[in-house]
Design an enzyme around this catalytic site. Structure first.
Site, PDB file in Angstrom:
ATOM      1  CG  ASP A  90     -18.099  21.060 -10.776  1.00  0.00           C
ATOM      2  OD1 ASP A  90     -18.013  22.293 -10.791  1.00  0.00           O
ATOM      3  OD2 ASP A  90     -17.317  20.308 -11.389  1.00  0.00           O
TER       4      ASP A  90
ATOM      5  CG  HIS B 188      11.722  -1.246   3.882  1.00  0.00           C
ATOM      6  ND1 HIS B 188      12.124  -2.556   3.704  1.00  0.00           N
ATOM      7  CD2 HIS B 188      10.450  -1.296   4.360  1.00  0.00           C
ATOM      8  CE1 HIS B 188      11.163  -3.363   4.078  1.00  0.00           C
ATOM      9  NE2 HIS B 188      10.114  -2.640   4.478  1.00  0.00           N
TER      10      HIS B 188
ATOM     11  CD  GLU C   2       3.855  -2.397   6.766  1.00  0.00           C
ATOM     12  OE1 GLU C   2       2.977  -1.515   6.684  1.00  0.00           O
ATOM     13  OE2 GLU C   2       4.175  -3.126   5.813  1.00  0.00           O
TER      14      GLU C   2
HETATM   15  O1  F6P Z   1       6.088  -8.519   4.520  1.00  0.00           O
HETATM   16  C1  F6P Z   1       6.451  -7.181   4.536  1.00  0.00           C
HETATM   17  C2  F6P Z   1       5.403  -6.333   5.262  1.00  0.00           C
HETATM   18  O2  F6P Z   1       5.774  -4.982   5.163  1.00  0.00           O
HETATM   19  C3  F6P Z   1       5.155  -6.721   6.731  1.00  0.00           C
HETATM   20  O3  F6P Z   1       6.032  -6.112   7.641  1.00  0.00           O
HETATM   21  C4  F6P Z   1       3.729  -6.324   6.929  1.00  0.00           C
HETATM   22  O4  F6P Z   1       3.128  -6.919   8.039  1.00  0.00           O
HETATM   23  C5  F6P Z   1       3.144  -6.759   5.623  1.00  0.00           C
HETATM   24  O5  F6P Z   1       4.115  -6.491   4.622  1.00  0.00           O
HETATM   25  C6  F6P Z   1       1.870  -6.062   5.265  1.00  0.00           C
HETATM   26  O6  F6P Z   1       1.282  -6.783   4.230  1.00  0.00           O
HETATM   27  P1  F6P Z   1      -0.043  -7.635   4.516  1.00  0.00           P
HETATM   28  O7  F6P Z   1      -1.011  -6.655   5.097  1.00  0.00           O
HETATM   29  O8  F6P Z   1      -0.436  -8.095   3.141  1.00  0.00           O
HETATM   30  O9  F6P Z   1       0.262  -8.750   5.474  1.00  0.00           O
END
Ligand code: F6P
Length: 537
Positions: free
Chosen positions: A76, A207, A333
């Site tokens: 930089d 959600h 997810e």
């Molecule tokens: O429990 C809610 C959730 O969104 C699950 O659907 C998902 O598998 C999890 O959290 C992810 O969290 P971790 O990676 O800590 O299991």
């Protein structure tokens, strides 16, 4: 700003060792604070000193490149003249590394003014200096650079047409990409081309509670529980009152376009903006995943059509669909594959080896027929580019695993830390990335009585928690970080108690369940009536 974001992007999404070498920091170490006279090219004494600093920093860049075969050093510094650049190219090429220049141009007076103010307020060179004196000094320094500045590859020095460079004017969206080849160089060009200069604000929300959350099941594609629907309503109110509002333009900007006004005020959170009467509508965006629970959470958010004058030609009016929902598969997810739809207890009981493997290396662990956090990081990279590209405030209604990664990236957390970030239900996390830090504020919109939460993951039966657990295999020697909660100073105290952090789950090959990568949504979102009366149809 580009340096820091680019370094974070390359480290986080491409797992590249990156180091930023800031010329001014080296200069301050050698000579402390200096005035604009130091930057006068006709001042022999200071030129000698500048050359010395330059030699120091170039040597360290070379050393870094020699010791990090796959690394990227970001230097930089101004490199405003051909002489400087050509020497740098010689030094770096002698290490066997490749060199790429990024020349940032800006001819927009208002934007330059804003940048200068930021520098004066943030630079250690002006620590404790009265503002006006600092401003005068910095302007003089700019003048001195203007006198010697030679744009790269101007035609005067033919050798420069063999250099690899990007010239960018982010204000105008104007780019010259020259000799840029190969995967990483093109990734860098792509990233830089999507950056904006204005700060942008975004809001992350999981959600509302889903039926699976309530039952303690992971993944799936269930709809919202009753609590989830209540949250969805509260979120819609929050959108109405905060996300889509900004302070009214002051009288002196009243003649400007609505867009210009909203640009200038965009950094201010409407939450802090005083009473509702002084607020006006601002264009904002809404993203969800393709899963029912995020779409249902978005269902009460008001959509309307706004008319927005063009930034450059106010007579041209654009139609803007306020909070038009955009569903991205990338935001679905983390897919738990064969474990999808199970409780953590069921996984531990039926697949103890998998459960233990995930506890050992949550970042790299991939659910059989499912995904790992590393997979999720890879599919979120384009989302970050999209987020950088937009200027309007953005609400992302997503999932715990997904929001962890986005949050970790903007907060400068490492990949290894990211699976442990706590993203509680019923909370909107407001993020305002700045030049050096990302400001964060939590808004708890709803509190589910604890018994009803359904989000408390079981402790691993062997008694290990994420705090005490061994190491990620690829980070041997680095203890697994404790769960990361949103910074206490700006986080309402009780948020963490609603989040579900512990060493988590997994499962084993061969069990029932999904195949392929992250799932797509097959059912349309349900209405509130359907959620409350699931058998009514
Ligand atoms: O429990 C809610 C959730 O969104 C699950 O659907 C998902 O598998 C999890 O959290 C992810 O969290 P971790 O990676 O800590 O299991």
């Amino acid at each position: 700003m580009i340096n820091i974001l680019l370094a974070r992007y390359l480290e986080f999404f491409h797992a590249i060792p990156v180091k930023v070498f800031n010329y001014n920091e080296y200069r301050r170490k050698e000579y402390g604070k200096v005035s604009n006279f130091f930057f006068d090219n006709s001042n022999n004494e200071s030129m000698e000193k500048r050359e010395k600093v330059y030699a120091l920093v170039s040597a360290e860049v070379s050393e870094f490149m020699k010791t990090h075969a796959n690394g990227i050093a970001i230097l930089d510094s101004t490199n405003a003249t051909f002489k400087r650049r050509s020497r740098l190219v010689d030094i770096i090429h002698s290490t066997g590394a490749k060199m790429m220049f990024i020349e940032v141009q800006n001819n927009d007076a208002a934007s330059i003014d804003e940048q200068v103010q930021k520098i004066i307020r943030g630079s250690p060179d002006y620590d404790g200096e009265p503002f006006d004196a600092a401003l005068h000094d910095f302007q003089q320094k700019l003048e001195k650079y203007k006198q010697v500045y030679e744009t790269i590859d101007s035609g005067k020095y033919p050798i420069e047409s063999t250099y690899n460079y990007i010239k960018c004017d982010l204000q105008r969206g104007h780019f010259i990409i020259h000799n840029v080849r190969g995967y990483l160089q093109q990734k860098i060009a792509h990233f830089v081309m999507n950056l904006r200069t204005e700060p942008h604000i975004f809001y992350l929300s999981r959600h509302g509670q889903s039926e699976y959350n309530e039952a303690g099941r992971i993944g799936g594609d269930s709809g919202l529980s009753k609590h989830g629907v209540i949250y969805a309503r509260k979120l819609a109110e929050f959108v109405e009152k905060v996300i889509t509002k900004e302070p009214m333009a002051s009288p002196d900007t009243a003649n400007n376009t609505q867009q210009a006004a909203s640009d200038s005020k965009r950094t201010d959170s409407a939450t802090d903006a005083g009473h509702a009467a002084s607020l006006q509508e601002r264009p904002a965006r809404l993203w969800t995943s393709t899963m029912r629970r995020t779409k249902e959470t978005a269902q009460f958010i008001h959509k309307s059509v706004m008319s927005i004058p063009d930034k450059f030609n106010p007579e041209l009016i654009h139609e803007w669909m306020q909070m038009r929902p955009r569903a991205w598969h990338h935001l679905d997810e983390l897919f738990a594959g064969s474990c999808d739809g199970m409780t953590y207890e069921e996984i531990e009981e039926q697949f103890p080896e998998e459960f233990a493997r995930r506890n050992e290396d949550k970042l790299a662990y991939r659910y059989p027929r499912g995904e790992s956090y590393l997979d999720v990081i890879a599919r979120l990279e384009p989302m970050i580019i999209e987020m950088e590209r937009h200027r309007e405030p953005l609400l992302i209604i997503g999932h715990q695993g997904i929001l962890r990664i986005i949050y970790a990236f903007y907060m400068g957390l490492s990949r290894a830390e990211s699976p442990y970030v706590s993203i509680p239900l019923n909370t909107v996390i407001e993020c305002k990335p700045g030049a050096f830090v990302c400001e964060v504020k939590s808004h708890v919109l709803y509190k589910i009585p604890l018994d009803d939460d359904g989000q408390n993951e079981p402790k691993a039966s062997h008694g290990h928690s994420a705090h005490a657990h061994p190491i990620c295999s690829h980070l041997a020697g680095t203890p697994i970080p404790p769960p990361i909660t949103i910074p206490a100073a700006i986080c309402e105290k009780d948020i963490a108690s609603h989040s579900s952090e512990s060493a988590i789950s997994p499962h084993r090959t061969g069990s029932s369940g999904g195949s392929g990568r992250y799932r797509t949504n097959s059912l349309p979102p349900r209405t509130e009536e359907e959620v409350n009366n699931p058998h009514s149809h």
